[in-house]
Design a protein around this motif. Sequence first.
Motif, PDB file in Angstrom:
ATOM      1  N   ILE B  86     -17.277  -0.411   2.754  1.00  0.00           N
ATOM      2  CA  ILE B  86     -16.181   0.352   2.145  1.00  0.00           C
ATOM      3  C   ILE B  86     -15.222   0.859   3.219  1.00  0.00           C
ATOM      4  O   ILE B  86     -13.998   0.734   3.102  1.00  0.00           O
ATOM      5  CB  ILE B  86     -16.735   1.546   1.333  1.00  0.00           C
ATOM      6  N   THR B  87     -15.788   1.459   4.272  1.00  0.00           N
ATOM      7  CA  THR B  87     -14.946   2.013   5.327  1.00  0.00           C
ATOM      8  C   THR B  87     -14.069   0.929   5.948  1.00  0.00           C
ATOM      9  O   THR B  87     -12.850   1.105   6.116  1.00  0.00           O
ATOM     10  CB  THR B  87     -15.821   2.653   6.427  1.00  0.00           C
ATOM     11  N   GLY B  88     -14.717  -0.219   6.276  1.00  0.00           N
ATOM     12  CA  GLY B  88     -13.962  -1.309   6.880  1.00  0.00           C
ATOM     13  C   GLY B  88     -12.874  -1.806   5.939  1.00  0.00           C
ATOM     14  O   GLY B  88     -11.726  -2.034   6.356  1.00  0.00           O
ATOM     15  N   ALA B  89     -13.217  -1.956   4.669  1.00  0.00           N
ATOM     16  CA  ALA B  89     -12.272  -2.493   3.697  1.00  0.00           C
ATOM     17  C   ALA B  89     -11.064  -1.572   3.545  1.00  0.00           C
ATOM     18  O   ALA B  89      -9.907  -2.015   3.575  1.00  0.00           O
ATOM     19  CB  ALA B  89     -12.970  -2.674   2.351  1.00  0.00           C
ATOM     20  N   LEU B  90     -11.348  -0.276   3.408  1.00  0.00           N
ATOM     21  CA  LEU B  90     -10.260   0.677   3.183  1.00  0.00           C
ATOM     22  C   LEU B  90      -9.338   0.740   4.409  1.00  0.00           C
ATOM     23  O   LEU B  90      -8.110   0.691   4.288  1.00  0.00           O
ATOM     24  CB  LEU B  90     -10.860   2.056   2.889  1.00  0.00           C
ATOM     25  N   THR B  91      -9.945   0.818   5.588  1.00  0.00           N
ATOM     26  CA  THR B  91      -9.160   0.937   6.814  1.00  0.00           C
ATOM     27  C   THR B  91      -8.303  -0.319   7.025  1.00  0.00           C
ATOM     28  O   THR B  91      -7.109  -0.234   7.279  1.00  0.00           O
ATOM     29  CB  THR B  91     -10.101   1.152   8.020  1.00  0.00           C
ATOM     30  N   CYS B  92      -8.934  -1.474   6.890  1.00  0.00           N
ATOM     31  CA  CYS B  92      -8.208  -2.713   7.143  1.00  0.00           C
ATOM     32  C   CYS B  92      -7.100  -2.934   6.107  1.00  0.00           C
ATOM     33  O   CYS B  92      -6.002  -3.386   6.446  1.00  0.00           O
ATOM     34  CB  CYS B  92      -9.153  -3.913   7.143  1.00  0.00           C
ATOM     35  N   TYR B  94      -5.466  -0.702   4.529  1.00  0.00           N
ATOM     36  CA  TYR B  94      -4.358   0.214   4.801  1.00  0.00           C
ATOM     37  C   TYR B  94      -3.528  -0.285   5.971  1.00  0.00           C
ATOM     38  O   TYR B  94      -2.303  -0.301   5.924  1.00  0.00           O
ATOM     39  CB  TYR B  94      -4.890   1.625   5.098  1.00  0.00           C
ATOM     40  N   ILE B  95      -4.218  -0.754   7.026  1.00  0.00           N
ATOM     41  CA  ILE B  95      -3.493  -1.252   8.204  1.00  0.00           C
ATOM     42  C   ILE B  95      -2.674  -2.488   7.835  1.00  0.00           C
ATOM     43  O   ILE B  95      -1.522  -2.639   8.248  1.00  0.00           O
ATOM     44  CB  ILE B  95      -4.477  -1.575   9.352  1.00  0.00           C
ATOM     45  N   SER B  96      -3.263  -3.369   7.021  1.00  0.00           N
ATOM     46  CA  SER B  96      -2.563  -4.614   6.706  1.00  0.00           C
ATOM     47  C   SER B  96      -1.317  -4.368   5.863  1.00  0.00           C
ATOM     48  O   SER B  96      -0.417  -5.194   5.833  1.00  0.00           O
ATOM     49  CB  SER B  96      -3.500  -5.585   5.987  1.00  0.00           C
ATOM     50  N   ASP B  97      -1.275  -3.201   5.196  1.00  0.00           N
ATOM     51  CA  ASP B  97      -0.085  -2.871   4.409  1.00  0.00           C
ATOM     52  C   ASP B  97       1.052  -2.326   5.265  1.00  0.00           C
ATOM     53  O   ASP B  97       2.174  -2.153   4.779  1.00  0.00           O
ATOM     54  CB  ASP B  97      -0.431  -1.822   3.328  1.00  0.00           C
ATOM     55  N   GLN B  98       0.737  -1.962   6.512  1.00  0.00           N
ATOM     56  CA  GLN B  98       1.755  -1.364   7.365  1.00  0.00           C
ATOM     57  C   GLN B  98       2.742  -2.427   7.846  1.00  0.00           C
ATOM     58  O   GLN B  98       2.364  -3.578   8.078  1.00  0.00           O
ATOM     59  CB  GLN B  98       1.101  -0.715   8.601  1.00  0.00           C
ATOM     60  N   ALA B  99       3.982  -1.991   8.015  1.00  0.00           N
ATOM     61  CA  ALA B  99       4.990  -2.903   8.562  1.00  0.00           C
ATOM     62  C   ALA B  99       4.628  -3.227  10.006  1.00  0.00           C
ATOM     63  O   ALA B  99       4.633  -4.380  10.427  1.00  0.00           O
ATOM     64  CB  ALA B  99       6.369  -2.265   8.484  1.00  0.00           C
ATOM     65  N   ASP B 100       4.275  -2.161  10.746  1.00  0.00           N
ATOM     66  CA  ASP B 100       3.889  -2.366  12.131  1.00  0.00           C
ATOM     67  C   ASP B 100       2.407  -2.071  12.288  1.00  0.00           C
ATOM     68  O   ASP B 100       1.994  -0.916  12.362  1.00  0.00           O
ATOM     69  CB  ASP B 100       4.723  -1.434  13.027  1.00  0.00           C
ATOM     70  N   GLN B 101       1.616  -3.112  12.322  1.00  0.00           N
ATOM     71  CA  GLN B 101       0.167  -2.904  12.372  1.00  0.00           C
ATOM     72  C   GLN B 101      -0.284  -2.298  13.684  1.00  0.00           C
ATOM     73  O   GLN B 101      -1.378  -1.765  13.785  1.00  0.00           O
ATOM     74  CB  GLN B 101      -0.550  -4.239  12.132  1.00  0.00           C
ATOM     75  N   GLY B 102       0.544  -2.386  14.692  1.00  0.00           N
ATOM     76  CA  GLY B 102       0.150  -1.860  15.991  1.00  0.00           C
ATOM     77  C   GLY B 102       0.449  -0.378  16.163  1.00  0.00           C
ATOM     78  O   GLY B 102       0.095   0.210  17.188  1.00  0.00           O
ATOM     79  N   ALA B 103       1.124   0.249  15.182  1.00  0.00           N
ATOM     80  CA  ALA B 103       1.503   1.661  15.334  1.00  0.00           C
ATOM     81  C   ALA B 103       0.255   2.541  15.351  1.00  0.00           C
ATOM     82  O   ALA B 103      -0.571   2.484  14.447  1.00  0.00           O
ATOM     83  CB  ALA B 103       2.429   2.076  14.197  1.00  0.00           C
ATOM     84  N   LEU B 104       0.153   3.370  16.398  1.00  0.00           N
ATOM     85  CA  LEU B 104      -1.042   4.180  16.581  1.00  0.00           C
ATOM     86  C   LEU B 104      -1.248   5.161  15.421  1.00  0.00           C
ATOM     87  O   LEU B 104      -2.362   5.343  14.926  1.00  0.00           O
ATOM     88  CB  LEU B 104      -0.948   4.941  17.912  1.00  0.00           C
ATOM     89  N   SER B 105      -0.126   5.769  14.968  1.00  0.00           N
ATOM     90  CA  SER B 105      -0.273   6.781  13.916  1.00  0.00           C
ATOM     91  C   SER B 105      -0.832   6.151  12.642  1.00  0.00           C
ATOM     92  O   SER B 105      -1.706   6.726  11.980  1.00  0.00           O
ATOM     93  CB  SER B 105       1.077   7.441  13.631  1.00  0.00           C
ATOM     94  N   ILE B 162      -6.472  -8.581   9.937  1.00  0.00           N
ATOM     95  CA  ILE B 162      -5.380  -7.764  10.468  1.00  0.00           C
ATOM     96  C   ILE B 162      -5.119  -8.156  11.908  1.00  0.00           C
ATOM     97  O   ILE B 162      -5.922  -8.855  12.530  1.00  0.00           O
ATOM     98  CB  ILE B 162      -5.711  -6.259  10.401  1.00  0.00           C
ATOM     99  N   ASN B 163      -4.032  -7.684  12.434  1.00  0.00           N
ATOM    100  CA  ASN B 163      -3.689  -7.959  13.825  1.00  0.00           C
ATOM    101  C   ASN B 163      -3.141  -6.677  14.423  1.00  0.00           C
ATOM    102  O   ASN B 163      -1.956  -6.447  14.440  1.00  0.00           O
ATOM    103  CB  ASN B 163      -2.653  -9.096  13.895  1.00  0.00           C
ATOM    104  N   SER B 164      -4.062  -5.806  14.848  1.00  0.00           N
ATOM    105  CA  SER B 164      -3.647  -4.502  15.325  1.00  0.00           C
ATOM    106  C   SER B 164      -4.321  -4.236  16.664  1.00  0.00           C
ATOM    107  O   SER B 164      -5.537  -4.118  16.755  1.00  0.00           O
ATOM    108  CB  SER B 164      -4.054  -3.432  14.305  1.00  0.00           C
ATOM    109  N   GLU B 165      -3.526  -4.151  17.705  1.00  0.00           N
ATOM    110  CA  GLU B 165      -4.063  -3.937  19.054  1.00  0.00           C
ATOM    111  C   GLU B 165      -4.854  -2.622  19.172  1.00  0.00           C
ATOM    112  O   GLU B 165      -5.975  -2.621  19.661  1.00  0.00           O
ATOM    113  CB  GLU B 165      -2.934  -3.994  20.103  1.00  0.00           C
ATOM    114  N   PRO B 166      -4.263  -1.510  18.736  1.00  0.00           N
ATOM    115  CA  PRO B 166      -5.022  -0.253  18.897  1.00  0.00           C
ATOM    116  C   PRO B 166      -6.340  -0.280  18.134  1.00  0.00           C
ATOM    117  O   PRO B 166      -7.356   0.234  18.617  1.00  0.00           O
ATOM    118  CB  PRO B 166      -4.092   0.815  18.306  1.00  0.00           C
TER     119      PRO B 166
END
Lengths: 518, 369
Positions: B86-92, B94-105, B162-166
């Motif tokens: 669940i944790t992995g699914a929710l986090t990923c 949310y990140i995949s919905d971001q325009a900038d997946q690398g944004a730390l915030s 996802i593709n998020s460096e942070p």
Amino acid sequence: MAEPRPVLEMAGIVKEFPGVRALSDVDFRLFPGEIHALMGENGAGKSTLIKVLTGVYSLDGGTITLDGESVRFASPLQAQQAGISTVYQEVNLCPNLSVAENIFIGREPTRMGRIQWKRLRQEAARLVDRLGLDIDVTAPLSSYPLAVQQLVAIVRSLGIGDGDGDGEGAGGGPGTKVLILDEPTSSLDRDEVLQLFALMRRLKDEGVAILFVSHFLDQIYEVCDRMTVLRNGTLVSEHLVSDLDQVGLVQLMLGKAMGQLEELHEHQLHSTAGETLLKADGLGRTGSIAPFDLEIDKGEVIGLAGLLGSGRTELARLLFGADHPDSGTVTVDGKQVSLSAPNGAIGAGVAFCSENRKTEGLVPDLTVRENIILALQAARGWTRPVPAAQRDELVAKYIKALDIRPANPEARVGQLSGGNQQKVLLARWLITQPKLLILDEPTRGIDIGAKAEIQKLVVSLSEDGMSVLYIAAELEEVLRLSHTIGVLRDRRLVARITNGPEITTSKILETIASGEHQ
Amino acid sequence: MTTTSRWRALTHHQLFWPVAVLILLLLVNVPFTPDFFSVKMTDGHLYGSLVSIVLFGSPLILVAVGMTLVIATGGIDLSVGAVVAITGALTCSYISDQADQGALSGVLLAMGLGLLAAVVCGLWNGFLVARMGIQPIIATLIIMVAGRGVAQFITDGQIITINSEPYKLIGGGYWLTLPFSIFVVAVVVAVTVALTRRTALGLLVESVGGNAEASRLVGIRSSRIKIMVYVFCALCAGIAGLMISSNTSAADGNNAGLWIELDAILAVVIGGTSLLGGRFSIGGTVVGALVIQTLTTTIYTIGVPTQTNLVFKAAVVIVVCLLQSPKFRAKVFGAKFGARFGARGSARPAAAPADPAPPADAAPKMEVS
């Protein structure tokens, strides 16, 4: 009333458990058409005797003769088939099934593997009718109150003895010769008890021998013809009920004659300030103890006397909130205490040392130090640990003061002797500096030296102003320490006796036996 | 004489057998992989079998540490694997919905959301166990089964990549030449030890697990303690979930953390905490988790055929459990040897022998490979 030949004779019965001789050389006989009470305190060997008889336990010595034939049952089923039926305190039936089904579970009349439901119902109805009971056998058992369920259990056990359930004993089995009722009345009210007694008398008239076990002395005198008294696994004596009064019976059960009990108890009790610390109003719990009022003064030692199972522990547990009361209130220093959990009472300064050290007191895997600090730590909550230095100092102080051996705070408490475990429990509560200390059988099973130390401690604590509620099986102990003695009988607080020179153990015994204090 | 007593003290230490088994397992690898113990520096990162074991074992250590406290109260938490998912699914997602997946915030917020979901799962478990009085194995079975469904609902039944460096840092990144997840584990273990041994929490947990009725009568609010440990356990599982999904840069609602609860329970037991509750050892659990991970690694390095590696693993686990059983040691190695350990063994009767069940289920490691 006794016929010349007993239906059941047990002679020289011996039963041993590892380290304990539960029964030694017990004789017991039962005549047809009598109700026979088996008397004794808890642990006297009543249950063991019944279990040996019914094949739950194997026999280590002695003989059992049923109808002139020597028998030895390997299982309760064998005993049932031979005509010995048992009904236990708890109703072991299925509440969701009908009365008829319950009566015939496991031996339904069948034809070609199919249950004959109609015949089952008819025979159940006949059996119930014959015993003069008004029960609809098609209704679910749960629709009847507990007392009726108990009666159904008896009907069922009679049916088993019958073998074919025809109620005449002519079928496959020999019919019930002996019916054992082990504390059947403990959860019944007065009317229900009368109903049960009516059934018992009816069976008795039919020639069934009934063995009856009950803690209620009045019931014994109401319904029984003869009694056998056991104490510490040995036979004390057998009497016609009409030959022995209640005082005599209590003496036999406790094993002390009045004369012996009238020892001097010249312990000078200090006087109390007369300031009320705790007040209980109409505190009670169904099936545990009838509502009672109690006041405890500051610095007062109040002792509870009564037979085992008379409600001493139950009273203490209610005061502490260990059990949830149905009715009544407790106030400490004028403030009402929440009794939904022990925390309320603990917060008000009440401490409780259970009689069951192992199951309700100690955490055996933890060390002496951890066990001692536990109550104080629980009161502080997990975020505020007792500082290590203060903790070690407190623990060392109480290990020294109570002479706990070994004097090693790192020892696992499970490995200590009984007396030292008791001291650890005392230390645990004394550290919290309670206003009222409840001690339930603090001297049970510990050696004589530790016993005296604990009694001395109680005296000195109360002199320092702590109130103590002291429960002990030994009347001398209660009498020696207490300012006031509460007497319990049949789960009721029947008397409060102010201790004084004229109060003797025999006076208290009389009160226990009669339920009245003059 | 002194050497004997020192040896006695050593073998009596609660971590002796777990550590001995761990060392033995590590040594078994040497004939198959001669450079097993060597650690190389490449591109400023340390590489080697030992580093990999700790890296791949990180999620298991986290889950097992949380599980230790639950087991110490006499409970068990079967839902940790589902919480990982669940944790992995929710986090990923949310990140995949971001325009900038690398944004730390955005990444931090996503992780916060994931962990919050884990805490909610823990609260639910704790509520059922402590307030409703449902047996822990049943109460936590609910999320174990339903949680996977929730995870797949979040990901729409897809594997979200996802593709998020942070975000990659937590489970797959390096810091100060070491895998970052090792630092996460170190911090969580340190915090757990501090939380249980610097406060009175450890004592109260052991008391509740050691004798529930006595604890009630001494005034411990055991339901609060229980809720707390279930929440903590779920939180640990949540962090493990972040780690696993970060390592693969993907959330797989179906397979993330699959069977990790069984490995975790096994790790706790190997570490010397009794399934009956009471005394617990965080250090033992960490060693236990490393034993499990080393075993998994060993299976691959010595070339056990994949189709039989479950059998192999189960066999080793049985041997480990038997070695930890004082009764077994007394029977096999003689009365003197057994008696020497007997005293300690009686302290925790169920620690080792009580657990023949999990081995068969001790499934292959997660997708961290």
